[in-house]
Motif scaffolding. Structure first.
Motif, PDB file in Angstrom:
ATOM      1  N   SER A   1       1.047  -1.346  -0.016  1.00 49.21           N
ATOM      2  CA  SER A   1      -0.105  -0.194  -0.114  1.00 49.21           C
ATOM      3  C   SER A   1       0.776   1.344  -0.126  1.00 49.21           C
ATOM      4  O   SER A   1       0.276   2.371  -0.245  1.00 49.21           O
ATOM      5  N   LEU A   2       2.189   1.187   0.003  1.00 45.06           N
ATOM      6  CA  LEU A   2       3.089   2.252   0.115  1.00 45.06           C
ATOM      7  C   LEU A   2       3.055   2.844  -1.235  1.00 45.06           C
ATOM      8  O   LEU A   2       3.780   4.006  -1.491  1.00 45.06           O
ATOM      9  N   ALA A   3       2.754   1.957  -2.214  1.00 48.09           N
ATOM     10  CA  ALA A   3       2.802   2.512  -4.020  1.00 48.09           C
ATOM     11  C   ALA A   3       2.468   3.935  -4.162  1.00 48.09           C
ATOM     12  O   ALA A   3       1.496   4.269  -3.575  1.00 48.09           O
ATOM     13  N   GLY A   4       3.102   4.619  -4.563  1.00 48.72           N
ATOM     14  CA  GLY A   4       2.890   5.832  -5.175  1.00 48.72           C
ATOM     15  C   GLY A   4       3.024   7.063  -4.128  1.00 48.72           C
ATOM     16  O   GLY A   4       2.818   7.962  -4.177  1.00 48.72           O
ATOM     17  N   LEU A   5       3.521   6.600  -2.912  1.00 48.89           N
ATOM     18  CA  LEU A   5       3.647   7.503  -1.591  1.00 48.89           C
ATOM     19  C   LEU A   5       4.530   8.773  -1.997  1.00 48.89           C
ATOM     20  O   LEU A   5       4.382   9.904  -1.731  1.00 48.89           O
ATOM     21  N   GLY A   6       5.673   8.298  -3.016  1.00 48.94           N
ATOM     22  CA  GLY A   6       6.521   9.561  -3.190  1.00 48.94           C
ATOM     23  C   GLY A   6       5.886  10.566  -3.854  1.00 48.94           C
ATOM     24  O   GLY A   6       6.489  11.926  -3.701  1.00 48.94           O
ATOM     25  N   SER A   7       4.846  10.528  -4.658  1.00 51.24           N
ATOM     26  CA  SER A   7       4.279  11.634  -5.248  1.00 51.24           C
ATOM     27  C   SER A   7       3.015  12.293  -4.214  1.00 51.24           C
ATOM     28  O   SER A   7       3.266  13.704  -4.379  1.00 51.24           O
ATOM     29  N   SER A   8       2.621  11.463  -3.545  1.00 53.60           N
ATOM     30  CA  SER A   8       1.422  11.986  -2.925  1.00 53.60           C
ATOM     31  C   SER A   8       1.692  12.702  -1.491  1.00 53.60           C
ATOM     32  O   SER A   8       1.169  13.668  -0.999  1.00 53.60           O
ATOM     33  N   LYS A   9       2.823  11.901  -0.851  1.00 56.71           N
ATOM     34  CA  LYS A   9       3.385  12.623   0.459  1.00 56.71           C
ATOM     35  C   LYS A   9       4.929  12.813   0.262  1.00 56.71           C
ATOM     36  O   LYS A   9       5.485  11.690   1.026  1.00 56.71           O
ATOM     37  N   PRO A  10       5.380  13.697  -0.416  1.00 55.85           N
ATOM     38  CA  PRO A  10       6.796  13.723  -0.320  1.00 55.85           C
ATOM     39  C   PRO A  10       7.732  13.468   0.641  1.00 55.85           C
ATOM     40  O   PRO A  10       8.569  13.080   0.653  1.00 55.85           O
ATOM     41  N   LEU A  11       7.273  14.354   1.866  1.00 50.54           N
ATOM     42  CA  LEU A  11       8.109  14.443   2.901  1.00 50.54           C
ATOM     43  C   LEU A  11       8.176  13.195   3.617  1.00 50.54           C
ATOM     44  O   LEU A  11       9.211  12.496   3.975  1.00 50.54           O
ATOM     45  N   LEU A  12       7.001  12.511   3.875  1.00 48.55           N
ATOM     46  CA  LEU A  12       6.876  11.304   4.526  1.00 48.55           C
ATOM     47  C   LEU A  12       7.904  10.108   3.749  1.00 48.55           C
ATOM     48  O   LEU A  12       8.695   9.375   4.186  1.00 48.55           O
ATOM     49  N   ALA A  13       7.581  10.190   2.311  1.00 42.83           N
ATOM     50  CA  ALA A  13       8.307   9.240   1.676  1.00 42.83           C
ATOM     51  C   ALA A  13       9.747   9.307   1.547  1.00 42.83           C
ATOM     52  O   ALA A  13      10.341   8.530   1.592  1.00 42.83           O
ATOM     53  N   ALA A  14      10.114  10.877   1.497  1.00 49.50           N
ATOM     54  CA  ALA A  14      11.520  11.041   1.452  1.00 49.50           C
ATOM     55  C   ALA A  14      12.183  10.778   2.833  1.00 49.50           C
ATOM     56  O   ALA A  14      13.266   9.913   2.806  1.00 49.50           O
ATOM     57  N   THR A  15      11.762  11.092   3.954  1.00 45.50           N
ATOM     58  CA  THR A  15      12.158  10.600   5.025  1.00 45.50           C
ATOM     59  C   THR A  15      12.381   9.191   5.460  1.00 45.50           C
ATOM     60  O   THR A  15      13.415   8.522   5.953  1.00 45.50           O
ATOM     61  N   LEU A  16      11.186   8.458   5.112  1.00 42.92           N
ATOM     62  CA  LEU A  16      11.311   6.943   5.208  1.00 42.92           C
ATOM     63  C   LEU A  16      12.278   6.256   4.555  1.00 42.92           C
ATOM     64  O   LEU A  16      12.968   5.439   4.749  1.00 42.92           O
ATOM     65  N   THR A  17      12.626   7.010   3.068  1.00 42.35           N
ATOM     66  CA  THR A  17      13.697   6.379   2.296  1.00 42.35           C
ATOM     67  C   THR A  17      14.820   6.596   3.170  1.00 42.35           C
ATOM     68  O   THR A  17      15.712   5.652   2.844  1.00 42.35           O
ATOM     69  N   PHE A  18      15.147   7.645   3.386  1.00 39.88           N
ATOM     70  CA  PHE A  18      16.360   8.126   4.173  1.00 39.88           C
ATOM     71  C   PHE A  18      16.519   6.934   5.354  1.00 39.88           C
ATOM     72  O   PHE A  18      17.744   6.380   5.309  1.00 39.88           O
ATOM     73  N   PHE A  19      15.556   6.521   6.321  1.00 40.64           N
ATOM     74  CA  PHE A  19      15.681   5.663   7.024  1.00 40.64           C
ATOM     75  C   PHE A  19      15.942   4.305   6.835  1.00 40.64           C
ATOM     76  O   PHE A  19      16.960   3.551   7.318  1.00 40.64           O
ATOM     77  N   LEU A  20      15.341   3.905   5.678  1.00 40.09           N
ATOM     78  CA  LEU A  20      15.423   2.578   5.138  1.00 40.09           C
ATOM     79  C   LEU A  20      16.686   2.461   4.604  1.00 40.09           C
ATOM     80  O   LEU A  20      17.562   1.382   4.734  1.00 40.09           O
ATOM     81  N   LEU A  21      17.227   3.424   3.800  1.00 38.30           N
ATOM     82  CA  LEU A  21      18.596   3.303   3.155  1.00 38.30           C
ATOM     83  C   LEU A  21      19.762   3.173   4.359  1.00 38.30           C
ATOM     84  O   LEU A  21      20.553   2.420   4.266  1.00 38.30           O
ATOM     85  N   SER A  22      19.332   3.977   5.499  1.00 38.94           N
ATOM     86  CA  SER A  22      20.505   3.972   6.472  1.00 38.94           C
ATOM     87  C   SER A  22      20.359   2.656   7.165  1.00 38.94           C
ATOM     88  O   SER A  22      21.478   2.214   7.752  1.00 38.94           O
ATOM     89  N   LEU A  23      19.137   1.952   7.504  1.00 34.93           N
ATOM     90  CA  LEU A  23      18.978   0.801   8.186  1.00 34.93           C
ATOM     91  C   LEU A  23      19.703  -0.338   7.119  1.00 34.93           C
ATOM     92  O   LEU A  23      20.456  -1.216   7.726  1.00 34.93           O
ATOM     93  N   ALA A  24      19.663  -0.089   5.925  1.00 28.47           N
ATOM     94  CA  ALA A  24      20.309  -1.260   5.009  1.00 28.47           C
ATOM     95  C   ALA A  24      21.845  -1.068   5.053  1.00 28.47           C
ATOM     96  O   ALA A  24      22.552  -1.611   4.483  1.00 28.47           O
ATOM     97  N   GLY A  25      22.443   0.231   5.429  1.00 32.32           N
ATOM     98  CA  GLY A  25      23.941   0.206   5.546  1.00 32.32           C
ATOM     99  C   GLY A  25      24.507   1.016   4.079  1.00 32.32           C
ATOM    100  O   GLY A  25      25.503   0.503   3.799  1.00 32.32           O
ATOM    101  N   ILE A  26      23.760   1.936   3.584  1.00 29.95           N
ATOM    102  CA  ILE A  26      24.086   2.454   2.335  1.00 29.95           C
ATOM    103  C   ILE A  26      25.001   3.627   2.798  1.00 29.95           C
ATOM    104  O   ILE A  26      24.491   4.555   3.449  1.00 29.95           O
ATOM    105  N   PRO A  27      26.122   3.789   2.355  1.00 31.98           N
ATOM    106  CA  PRO A  27      26.982   4.821   2.332  1.00 31.98           C
ATOM    107  C   PRO A  27      26.129   6.216   1.590  1.00 31.98           C
ATOM    108  O   PRO A  27      25.624   5.825   0.877  1.00 31.98           O
TER     109      PRO A  27
END
Lengths: 100, 195, 474
Positions: free
Chosen positions: C356-382
């Protein structure tokens, strides 16, 4: 005077009985009783070690652990009553909505 | 040694009773038996204060609480087959192995001191001796355990007045929530709506 | 009777006492003021405690004959715990908007639990440590069964029974360690182990194993992790957020203290711990792959992260302590941040289907961007913080010679990319299917931005903070 080893062995046996009971019983209250049995086994070991070392610290620790057990019982029975008063049995298998 | 053997047999019998009785009440009463035997054992270990506390707090207060809850929930039959029937034999076998291993380790214990001189240092484990330790070397645990009692009391109270999730009445009245956060909105507000 | 006056220095306990006093006020004041005021009071109390922790930095005070130490390790953990609690308090404000109001007691019990975690992180005595452990556990048992839904109740019951079982095992372990050494103080135990009169190494080893199992339950290491996904999914989201960061961090603080200070010279627990870590890394990461619910996926991911931090327990204390603290600090920001996003996006406490997260990037940019940040950091991406944290822990473990485990951790962390990247792909490269609610208030949005910035800063300029942590070494 009975040597410390016998008391520790008894504590070990009581602890194991409690652990077996925890794993085999299905009623929340009986599982909790088994936890109490394990705590008492630990207390017995501490009291016996206290005598072996001639140190009252361990007896004071048992006093603290008794208080700790009382607090745990207050919370634990609170949870059990809150959850099971509307269910017919305290069998933990009736709680199975979380899977995966 | 004779006293120890008698007490040990009684304690183990009580423990086995705790885990094998079907009825919760018998289980709890067996545990009371074990706790009382342990209290006697504490006397033989020169822990007089702990022995009396064990009888009063553990066998007395805590177990009465257990019995009260068992009666309250009317726990007469522990029905229901075990969903994992293989657990029982495995657990019993594992328990025997664990007990044997632990008892074997217990006999590896080498007494650090002469038992007579060590016992004399305990001063019989009287309330005075324990109190002196509690209020000097053990002051921090003694004070910290009060937090534990506080959270137990508050936690137990809050558990009995929990709120059901998705209460319509609550959603409609949360706009003008009362200025008292403890007021039981779930029960008082529907009445207001009716009025 | 010769009475020796106890060595009491309340000044060294300032952060702990501040949190405790706030908790007492949060217990009494709900009779007179509104919920929002209590939330504000809790946040202010936590901020004061945070300031007190920073003020005590480097003072290295101790109290009660060294049973309570405010060294940099304890203060650093205290800061991490306070930040975790602050994030939970701020997130809890939004819960009201979806009608699932947190009870007024929530804040009081949360703050008591925080004081327990701080006690656990500062204790240098097994009994004090045990009390902190229990205060924290009792608080979290109540919090996780807070709602009268079947799931929340089941979570509370499971957590309580298994937690009680784990505490009993831990206490038996403490009894055995006392029997072997005759001491409760962590440094005193180590001295006793090293002294030539030490005769009971087998008892100490068995005691160490029991303590390992007790803590293994609390930090959710496989095979003692079975409660974790159920409890994390069933408990209210804000509580899960608190459990997954603060409880885990505090349990690791105790874990590191016991095994790094007291039992480092006892043999017999290192090999079992290696097995636990290997199993945790594999089970946590592989099970997270199969989850369709974001909340449950994050639960398994937190199991996997327990495996990474576990490596720090194996490493030598001088490196292990500071790297674990750095990792848990970053982990608190990124994991609590991810849960905060989950909290404002879900309509109840059951979590969210990842689809159900599909398309969140365009509808709620702030939440999607921060979630992306946290998930990438959890994955350990430099260059995000998660990468630096993992790097520090892996190098600490590698320099102690645990190459096999480090390679396994790196491999499983590559596997974890799959489940962390999937929600991101859905958010940005798929059209919207379901309309998700958005309960985020201004405070939460600020919080998310601050957490994301923290993750980025800790990743970009690690030396600024890690340099401070070097002082953690004794």
């Amino acid at each position: 005077m009975v040597e410390t080893q016998y008391y520790i062995a008894l504590a070990a046996i009581l602890f194991s009985i409690g652990a077996v009971g925890f794993l085999t019983r299905r009623s929340a209250i009986q599982m909790f009783l088994c936890v109490e049995l394990m705590l008492n086994a630990a207390n017995l070991a501490l009291v016996a070690f206290s005598r072996a070392w001639g140190d009252l610290l361990a007896q004071s620790a048992v006093f603290i652990i008794l208080t700790l057990a009382a607090a745990e019982v207050a919370i634990g029975l609170g949870i059990i009553v809150a959850i099971f008063k509307k269910r017919p049995t305290t069998n933990v298998d009736v709680l199975s909505s979380l899977k995966g | 040694m004779v006293v120890f053997v008698i007490l040990a047999v009684l304690a183990i019998a009580g423990a086995i009773g705790t885990i094998s009785f079907k009825s919760g009440i018998y289980s709890a009463l067996s545990l009371v038996g074990t706790l009382l035997t342990l209290a006697m054992m504490y006397v033989t270990l020169h822990a007089q204060f702990l022995a009396s506390v064990q009888v009063m707090v553990y066998a007395g207060a805590i177990m009465v609480l257990f019995l009260f809850v068992i009666m309250l929930l009317n726990e007469s039959q522990m029905s229901g087959a075990d969903p994992l029937p293989w657990v029982q034999p495995v657990a019993i076998a594992g328990g025997i192995v664990l007990a044997a291993a632990l008892a074997f380790t217990a006999f590896q214990f080498k007494a650090p001191k002469n038992l007579e001189t060590a016992t004399a240092a305990l001063q019989g484990g009287t309330p005075g001796a324990i109190g002196e330790t509690l209020f000097t070397k053990f002051l921090l645990p003694f004070e910290a355990v009060s937090i534990l009692l506080l959270i137990a009391a508050i936690g137990a109270v809050s558990l009995v007045h929990r709120q059901p999730a998705h209460n319509e009445a609550l959603e409609t009245t949360s706009e003008h929530a009362t200025d008292n956060a403890y007021s039981d909105e779930t029960s008082s507000n529907p009445a207001k709506v009716v009025a | 009777m010769n009475f020796v006056a106890p060595d009491v220095n309340y000044y060294s306990m300032l952060p702990f006492i501040t949190v405790l006093l706030t908790a007492v006020f949060a217990t009494i004041l709900p009779f007179y003021v509104s919920r929002k005021a209590i939330a504000g009071l809790s946040a202010v109390g936590l901020l004061v405690a945070l300031a007190a922790s920073i003020g005590l930095w480097n003072t290295n005070l101790s109290s009660f004959y060294g049973a309570y130490r405010s060294d940099n390790f304890a203060l650093g953990f205290g800061i991490v715990l306070i930040v975790g609690a602050l994030i939970a308090v701020i997130s809890s404000v939004d819960v009201a908007k979806r009608g699932g109001t947190m009870q007024a007691e929530f804040f009081a019990i949360l703050l008591y639990a925080v004081s327990g975690t701080m006690l656990l992180a500062s204790a240098h005595d097994l009994i004090v440590l045990l009390i902190g452990f229990e205060v924290m556990s009792l608080g979290v048992y109540v919090l996780s069964s807070f709602q009268e839904t079947a799931k929340s109740e089941e979570a509370g019951m499971k957590y309580f029974l298994l937690g009680g079982f784990a505490s009993a095992i831990l206490i038996f372990g403490i009894a055995l360690v006392f029997g072997a050494t005759g001491k409760f103080g962590l440094e005193a135990i180590n001295t006793a182990v090293l002294s030539p009169e030490f005769k009971n190494s087998s008892i100490a080893a068995v005691g160490a194993l029991f303590i390992l199992i007790g803590f293994g339950f609390k930090v959710a290491m496989a095979p003692f992790h079975q409660w974790t996904p159920d409890v994390y999914t069933g408990a209210p989201t804000v509580v899960t957020q608190f459990m997954s960061v603060a409880v885990k961090a505090a349990a690791f603080a105790g874990f590191l203290h016991i095994f790094g200070l007291a039992l480092q010279n006892v043999s017999g627990w290192q090999t079992p711990l290696q097995f636990l870590i290997a199993l945790t890394l594999m089970i946590g990461n592989l099970a997270a792959l199969r989850q369709s619910n974001l909340k449950r996926m994050l639960a398994y991911s937190s199991v996997a992260h327990a495996g990474y931090v576990g490596l720090a327990v194996l490493a030598s204390p001088s490196q292990g302590f500071s790297s674990a603290l750095y990792y848990l600090g970053i982990y608190t920001l990124m994991n609590a941040g991810a849960f905060a996003v989950l909290n404002v996006l879900s309509k109840d406490d059951d979590g969210l289907e990842i689809e159900s997260l599909a398309g969140l990037g365009s509808s709620k940019p702030l939440l999607a961007a921060t979630l992306t940040f946290f998930l990438l950091s959890l994955a350990g991406i430099p260059p995000l913080g998660g990468f630096i944290g993992k790097y520090l822990i892996f190098s600490a473990a590698a320099s102690s010679g645990y190459y096999g485990l480090v390679i396994l951790a790196a491999l499983t962390s590559a596997v974890s990319l799959a489940y962390y990247l999937r929600p991101i792909g859905l958010m940005y490269f798929r059209p919207r299917v379901t309309v998700l609610p958005d309960f985020s208030g201004r405070s939460t949005r600020v919080l998310l931005v601050v957490c994301a910035a923290g993750v980025l800063i800790l990743g970009l300029v690690p030396n600024a903070v890690y340099g401070l942590l070097e002082l953690v070494k004794k």
